[in-house]
Design an enzyme around this catalytic site. Structure first.
Site, PDB file in Angstrom:
ATOM      1  N   ARG A  45     131.029 158.016  70.053  1.00 29.26           N
ATOM      2  CA  ARG A  45     129.762 158.868  70.175  1.00 29.26           C
ATOM      3  C   ARG A  45     130.089 160.324  70.345  1.00 29.26           C
ATOM      4  O   ARG A  45     129.241 161.298  69.559  1.00 29.26           O
ATOM      5  CB  ARG A  45     128.878 158.323  70.926  1.00 29.26           C
ATOM      6  CG  ARG A  45     128.044 157.256  70.806  1.00 29.26           C
ATOM      7  CD  ARG A  45     127.334 156.652  72.220  1.00 29.26           C
ATOM      8  NE  ARG A  45     128.119 155.542  72.605  1.00 29.26           N
ATOM      9  CZ  ARG A  45     127.951 155.307  74.002  1.00 29.26           C
ATOM     10  NH1 ARG A  45     127.150 155.682  74.630  1.00 29.26           N
ATOM     11  NH2 ARG A  45     128.721 154.415  74.437  1.00 29.26           N
TER      12      ARG A  45
ATOM     13  N   GLU B 197     133.881 152.505  82.836  1.00 30.29           N
ATOM     14  CA  GLU B 197     132.605 151.928  83.518  1.00 30.29           C
ATOM     15  C   GLU B 197     132.619 150.343  83.261  1.00 30.29           C
ATOM     16  O   GLU B 197     132.499 149.779  84.313  1.00 30.29           O
ATOM     17  CB  GLU B 197     131.351 152.608  83.127  1.00 30.29           C
ATOM     18  CG  GLU B 197     130.367 152.073  84.518  1.00 30.29           C
ATOM     19  CD  GLU B 197     128.842 152.738  84.129  1.00 30.29           C
ATOM     20  OE1 GLU B 197     128.668 153.338  83.124  1.00 30.29           O
ATOM     21  OE2 GLU B 197     128.038 152.552  84.988  1.00 30.29           O
TER      22      GLU B 197
END
Ligand SMILES: O=P(O)(O)OC[C@H]1O[C@H](OP(=O)(O)OP(=O)(O)O)[C@H](O)[C@@H]1O
Ligand SMILES: Nc1ncnc2[nH]cnc12
Length: 183
Positions: free
Chosen positions: A70, A107
């Site tokens: 992204r 994460e």
């Protein structure tokens, strides 16, 4: 409404994506709204030209590094506005030629990042751009790749910073985030 409130209002949240327990923050609604996207790019570029650039000995940003995937949506546009080079950091096996690599934890999993070995010259001033910082593992690995080539990272810039994961990875330069999320 301030620019930052406007950008925040365009974010979407998706509980339990891509795994149970993760609240996924989706930036794509910002990109679907040209006024919001322009506001975001102008905000980040202004941050760099009004503040970050003064950390550079030459008062110039030489390279904008964008993180797979992204960061590729923001980095090239900001690089063009700064008249700087854009350099991608990609997940393992995607870049041709000789590469430097660094592994990292994030994460929801582990990964390896790579950068083409001749992408940054020693002493160049660099900023790192991505959509979001969670544990900081991706940003840290990118910083290692920049340092391996002798580049100097001046700042890590993000749309969103997940504050509850802050400090999981120690970075070699400050973080700037447009939006801070508590949860
Ligand atoms: O701070 P961290 O814990 O490292 O996490 C942040 C990174 O995780 C996401 O990318 P992801 O690896 O999901 O890849 P994608 O952009 O290809 O979806 C996000 O876009 C950041 O790059
Ligand atoms: N919660 C999250 N939302 C979107 N992208 C992420 N990357 C890592 N954690 C994320």
């Amino acid at each position: 409404m301030s620019d930052i409130e406007f950008i925040r209002s365009q974010l979407a949240t998706h509980p339990d994506f891509p795994k149970k327990g993760i609240v996924f923050l989706d930036i794509f609604p910002i990109l679907r709204n040209p006024i919001a996207f322009e506001t975001l790019i102008t905000h980040l570029t202004h941050r760099i030209t009004s503040t970050t650039v003064f950390k550079s000995p030459t008062r110039k940003i030489d390279v904008v590094v964008g993180l797979d995937a992204r960061g590729f949506l923001l980095g090239p546009i900001i690089a063009l506005r700064l008249c700087a080079a854009f350099v991608p950091v990609r997940k393992r096996g995607k870049l041709p030629g000789q590469c430097v690599s660094a592994s990292y934890e994030k994460e929801y999993g582990t990964d390896v990042f790579e950068m083409q070995a001749d992408a940054i010259a020693p002493g160049q001033s660099v900023v790192v751009i991505d959509d979001l910082i969670a544990t900081g593992g991706s940003a840290k690995a990118a910083g290692e790749l920049i340092a391996k080539q002798g580049g100097k990272t001046l700042e890590y810039l993000f749309i969103i910073e997940l504050l509850f994961l802050k400090g999981a990875a120690q970075l070699d330069a400050p973080v700037y985030s447009v939006i801070q999320s508590e949860d």
